[in-house]
Design a protein around this motif. Sequence first.
Motif, PDB file in Angstrom:
ATOM      1  N   GLY A 339     -28.274 -27.034 -33.946  1.00 40.86           N
ATOM      2  CA  GLY A 339     -27.049 -26.497 -33.362  1.00 40.86           C
ATOM      3  C   GLY A 339     -27.310 -25.376 -32.383  1.00 40.86           C
ATOM      4  N   PHE A 340     -28.258 -24.521 -32.704  1.00 38.65           N
ATOM      5  CA  PHE A 340     -28.599 -23.412 -31.797  1.00 38.65           C
ATOM      6  C   PHE A 340     -29.150 -23.936 -30.481  1.00 38.65           C
ATOM      7  N   MET A 341     -30.018 -24.953 -30.551  1.00 39.92           N
ATOM      8  CA  MET A 341     -30.603 -25.486 -29.318  1.00 39.92           C
ATOM      9  C   MET A 341     -29.551 -26.184 -28.465  1.00 39.92           C
ATOM     10  N   VAL A 342     -28.629 -26.930 -29.082  1.00 43.47           N
ATOM     11  CA  VAL A 342     -27.571 -27.594 -28.320  1.00 43.47           C
ATOM     12  C   VAL A 342     -26.701 -26.561 -27.614  1.00 43.47           C
ATOM     13  N   SER A 343     -26.299 -25.522 -28.326  1.00 43.21           N
ATOM     14  CA  SER A 343     -25.476 -24.469 -27.711  1.00 43.21           C
ATOM     15  C   SER A 343     -26.211 -23.781 -26.567  1.00 43.21           C
ATOM     16  N   LYS A 344     -27.496 -23.584 -26.742  1.00 38.95           N
ATOM     17  CA  LYS A 344     -28.297 -22.944 -25.702  1.00 38.95           C
ATOM     18  C   LYS A 344     -28.373 -23.826 -24.463  1.00 38.95           C
ATOM     19  N   LEU A 345     -28.537 -25.143 -24.657  1.00 39.48           N
ATOM     20  CA  LEU A 345     -28.598 -26.065 -23.520  1.00 39.48           C
ATOM     21  C   LEU A 345     -27.263 -26.129 -22.796  1.00 39.48           C
ATOM     22  N   LEU A 346     -26.167 -26.153 -23.552  1.00 39.01           N
ATOM     23  CA  LEU A 346     -24.844 -26.176 -22.930  1.00 39.01           C
ATOM     24  C   LEU A 346     -24.590 -24.903 -22.133  1.00 39.01           C
ATOM     25  N   LEU A 347     -25.008 -23.778 -22.674  1.00 45.88           N
ATOM     26  CA  LEU A 347     -24.831 -22.505 -21.976  1.00 45.88           C
ATOM     27  C   LEU A 347     -25.662 -22.479 -20.693  1.00 45.88           C
ATOM     28  N   THR A 348     -26.857 -23.054 -20.755  1.00 49.03           N
ATOM     29  CA  THR A 348     -27.714 -23.106 -19.566  1.00 49.03           C
ATOM     30  C   THR A 348     -27.065 -23.928 -18.468  1.00 49.03           C
ATOM     31  N   ILE A 349     -26.453 -25.050 -18.836  1.00 45.16           N
ATOM     32  CA  ILE A 349     -25.763 -25.881 -17.844  1.00 45.16           C
ATOM     33  C   ILE A 349     -24.635 -25.106 -17.187  1.00 45.16           C
ATOM     34  N   GLN A 350     -23.880 -24.349 -17.976  1.00 45.54           N
ATOM     35  CA  GLN A 350     -22.719 -23.633 -17.453  1.00 45.54           C
ATOM     36  C   GLN A 350     -23.094 -22.415 -16.611  1.00 45.54           C
ATOM     37  N   LEU A 351     -24.231 -21.790 -16.928  1.00 44.43           N
ATOM     38  CA  LEU A 351     -24.595 -20.547 -16.254  1.00 44.43           C
ATOM     39  C   LEU A 351     -25.596 -20.726 -15.120  1.00 44.43           C
ATOM     40  N   CYS A 352     -26.098 -21.947 -14.940  1.00 48.31           N
ATOM     41  CA  CYS A 352     -27.097 -22.160 -13.883  1.00 48.31           C
ATOM     42  C   CYS A 352     -26.459 -21.895 -12.518  1.00 48.31           C
ATOM     43  N   TRP A 389     -20.525 -34.109 -37.111  1.00 45.10           N
ATOM     44  CA  TRP A 389     -21.010 -32.814 -36.624  1.00 45.10           C
ATOM     45  C   TRP A 389     -20.803 -32.682 -35.126  1.00 45.10           C
ATOM     46  N   THR A 390     -21.114 -33.744 -34.388  1.00 42.94           N
ATOM     47  CA  THR A 390     -20.978 -33.698 -32.925  1.00 42.94           C
ATOM     48  C   THR A 390     -19.528 -33.548 -32.503  1.00 42.94           C
ATOM     49  N   HIS A 391     -18.642 -34.297 -33.137  1.00 46.03           N
ATOM     50  CA  HIS A 391     -17.219 -34.223 -32.774  1.00 46.03           C
ATOM     51  C   HIS A 391     -16.636 -32.850 -33.101  1.00 46.03           C
ATOM     52  N   ASP A 392     -16.945 -32.348 -34.301  1.00 48.82           N
ATOM     53  CA  ASP A 392     -16.334 -31.095 -34.738  1.00 48.82           C
ATOM     54  C   ASP A 392     -16.932 -29.864 -34.070  1.00 48.82           C
ATOM     55  N   ASN A 393     -18.233 -29.879 -33.799  1.00 47.09           N
ATOM     56  CA  ASN A 393     -18.905 -28.682 -33.304  1.00 47.09           C
ATOM     57  C   ASN A 393     -19.188 -28.685 -31.808  1.00 47.09           C
ATOM     58  N   ILE A 394     -19.348 -29.847 -31.217  1.00 42.65           N
ATOM     59  CA  ILE A 394     -19.702 -29.907 -29.796  1.00 42.65           C
ATOM     60  C   ILE A 394     -18.523 -30.341 -28.936  1.00 42.65           C
ATOM     61  N   ILE A 395     -17.973 -31.521 -29.228  1.00 43.26           N
ATOM     62  CA  ILE A 395     -16.882 -32.021 -28.387  1.00 43.26           C
ATOM     63  C   ILE A 395     -15.646 -31.140 -28.532  1.00 43.26           C
ATOM     64  N   SER A 396     -15.248 -30.844 -29.764  1.00 44.30           N
ATOM     65  CA  SER A 396     -14.004 -30.079 -29.990  1.00 44.30           C
ATOM     66  C   SER A 396     -14.138 -28.602 -29.669  1.00 44.30           C
ATOM     67  N   LYS A 397     -15.270 -27.994 -30.003  1.00 44.68           N
ATOM     68  CA  LYS A 397     -15.411 -26.544 -29.874  1.00 44.68           C
ATOM     69  C   LYS A 397     -16.130 -26.089 -28.607  1.00 44.68           C
ATOM     70  N   GLU A 398     -16.928 -26.962 -28.015  1.00 43.25           N
ATOM     71  CA  GLU A 398     -17.720 -26.555 -26.850  1.00 43.25           C
ATOM     72  C   GLU A 398     -17.238 -27.204 -25.547  1.00 43.25           C
ATOM     73  N   LEU A 399     -16.930 -28.498 -25.579  1.00 48.79           N
ATOM     74  CA  LEU A 399     -16.648 -29.227 -24.340  1.00 48.79           C
ATOM     75  C   LEU A 399     -15.175 -29.203 -23.954  1.00 48.79           C
TER      76      LEU A 399
END
Length: 525
Positions: A339-352, A389-399
Motif C-alpha cells: 500500500g505504501f508503494m502504490v501511494s508513493k507511485l500515485l503521488l509521483t505521477i501527480q507531482l511530476c 483492497w484495490t477498490h476500497d483503498n485505491i479507486i475509491s480513496k485515491e483516484l
Amino acid sequence: AVAGPQENSVKILDTMYPELSARARTLNILKGNIQLTRGPPADRKSLAGPVSAITGFKAITSTSTAFVKTGGSSGSDCSQEKSRDGGTRQDAGGKRTLSASTLRSAKRLRLDSGSPEPETGGATTGVSKALRRSLPQAEAVAAEEESSPLTVSAVSQLPPNPKETVESHDKAIADALKKIAESSFDLLPVIRSHVYVGNISKKPVMRDQEKEVVHEFSTTKKHLAECLLHSILSELKIQKISMERNYIHALCRVYVGICRQLGDLERARLFCYSLLKEDFPESEKLTLFIANMWHDIFISQSVINKAMQLVARQRAKGEVRNCLRAFLNWEKNAPVDVGFMVSKLLLTIQLCPKTEFQSSEKFGEDLSDNTWEYIFAIDLLCCHQKWIWTHDNIISKELWPVMDKWIKYRKGHANIAYTPDIIIASILRLIGRLLIGRLGQLGLKEGFPSAVKNISSVIGMFIQHARDEDIPWGIQLAAVYALCDLSPSNPAEISKILEAWRQETAHSVPSAVLSCLEEVSSLCA
C-alpha cells in the motif's frame, strides 16, 4: 506432452558417483569440484553439435544428472553481458532499462503475449515505436488466438526451406516439449544447497535435456525459436491447473534460457511480470528459477522491477524466500508494504512537474513512457492485493477524489486546486488498466459485478457529455481507451456510447481508437 515418471535422485547419484560415499559426493557437488565421467547417451549423435559448445551454457561432463552447472565464459556471452545492465531501453550511453514497450502493446498481460523485435536507434524513438507496436485485443479475439499452441502467424514467418515443412516444424516443437517433460526434475534442492554453502554462481542450473533444447533452438533451429516460445506459453496456460509443477518449472527455465541466448531481455522480464501478475501457481518459486537463469532481469532500478521484487518478496516463504534473498541481495528486514508503494507511485505521477502528453499519429495524445511504467507497476501491485483492497483503498480513496476535484474546478467551485489534464488522463488509463485483466475478473468472480459496471457507467457518462462540457481532447481519448478496456463488463451499452462519441466528435479519431471501437463491436457480435 505428458511428464514421465520422476527419476529417483538417489539412483542418479549412485550412477554418477559410484566411487564416492554419499557425504563425499554431496560435498564435491556443492563445492563444484566434481568431474563426472558417465558416458553420453545414444541420442547424443542426433545433436548438431556438442552441448558443451552452447554459448553461455557450457556443460560439465555428465549428460543426465539433475545437478548441471551451466553458463559459460565464452567471448560472445561476455560481450553480450557487458552490453547489458539489466534493461532493454537503450540510451545514449548504451545502458538499457525496462521500458513500457511490450507492456503497453497488449490489452492484458497474458502468458501468450509476444515480444516486439529489438528496436534500433535512439532511446526515445526505439521505445516509442516498440511501445505502440500492436493494439489491444478483445477478449473474444484473444481467446480464439490462444486456441492453438503453434500459431499460423508464427509458422508463416519462418524462412523458406524446401527440405522442411510445417509438419516437420510441428514435430520439432512437439519433440522439444516431450524432451522437457520427460526430464523434468525439482532443482530447488540444488539451488538451496548452493545458497546454504555460499556458492551462488551466475551459471544457471538446468537439466541437460533442457540445455539441449536451448542449444538447438538458439543455433540449428533458431528459425523455430519464436514458435517454441509461443508453444511454451500455450503449454503453460494448459498446465496452470496441473499438479505436475516440475514440468512447469522446466518450461520456464527453457523459455528464459532461449531468451537469454537470443539476447531478448525485455521478453524474459515481461514473462516474469506476467507470471507474477496472473498469480501463477508457485510464482515466487518460478521467480527464483528465472533469477537463477538470468540475473540481469532483476538488475534494473525501474519501478516495474521494484514492484516485481516486492510482490515476489510478499509471496515467498521459507527456503524459497531465503534463496531469493541471496540471489537478489534483499535486505533481511526490508519493508514490504504494498500500500505504501502504490501511494508513493500515485503521488509521483501527480507531482511530476514535467509530465505532458506525447503526440502520436497512431494513438493521438498519449502518456509518456515513464507514466506508463508507473501505471504497470501499480497494476501489478494491485493485482497482488486483489479486488476488494484495490477498490476500497485505491479507486475509491485515491483516484475518484482527484477526478472529483478536477470536475469541481472546471465548474468554478471555490477553494479547489487546479489539477493538470495529463493527471486526469493518467488516472483514467490506470482505471482501465486495473479493470481490464485479472483484477477486473477477480471483481466479477468475487461477487462485485455491480462495482465494475458502476465504474464503466461513470466513465460512459463522462464521454457522453464530453462535447457539451468541452472536455480536452487528450482526456477524451483517455476516457475512450479506458471504456474500451472495460467493454467486456457491458459490451452492448459501451458500444453505443463509443459509436455516438465517434460520430459527434469534431476531431480526427486516431487509428488505434478506431481499432478499439471495432473490437468492442466484435464483442457485441
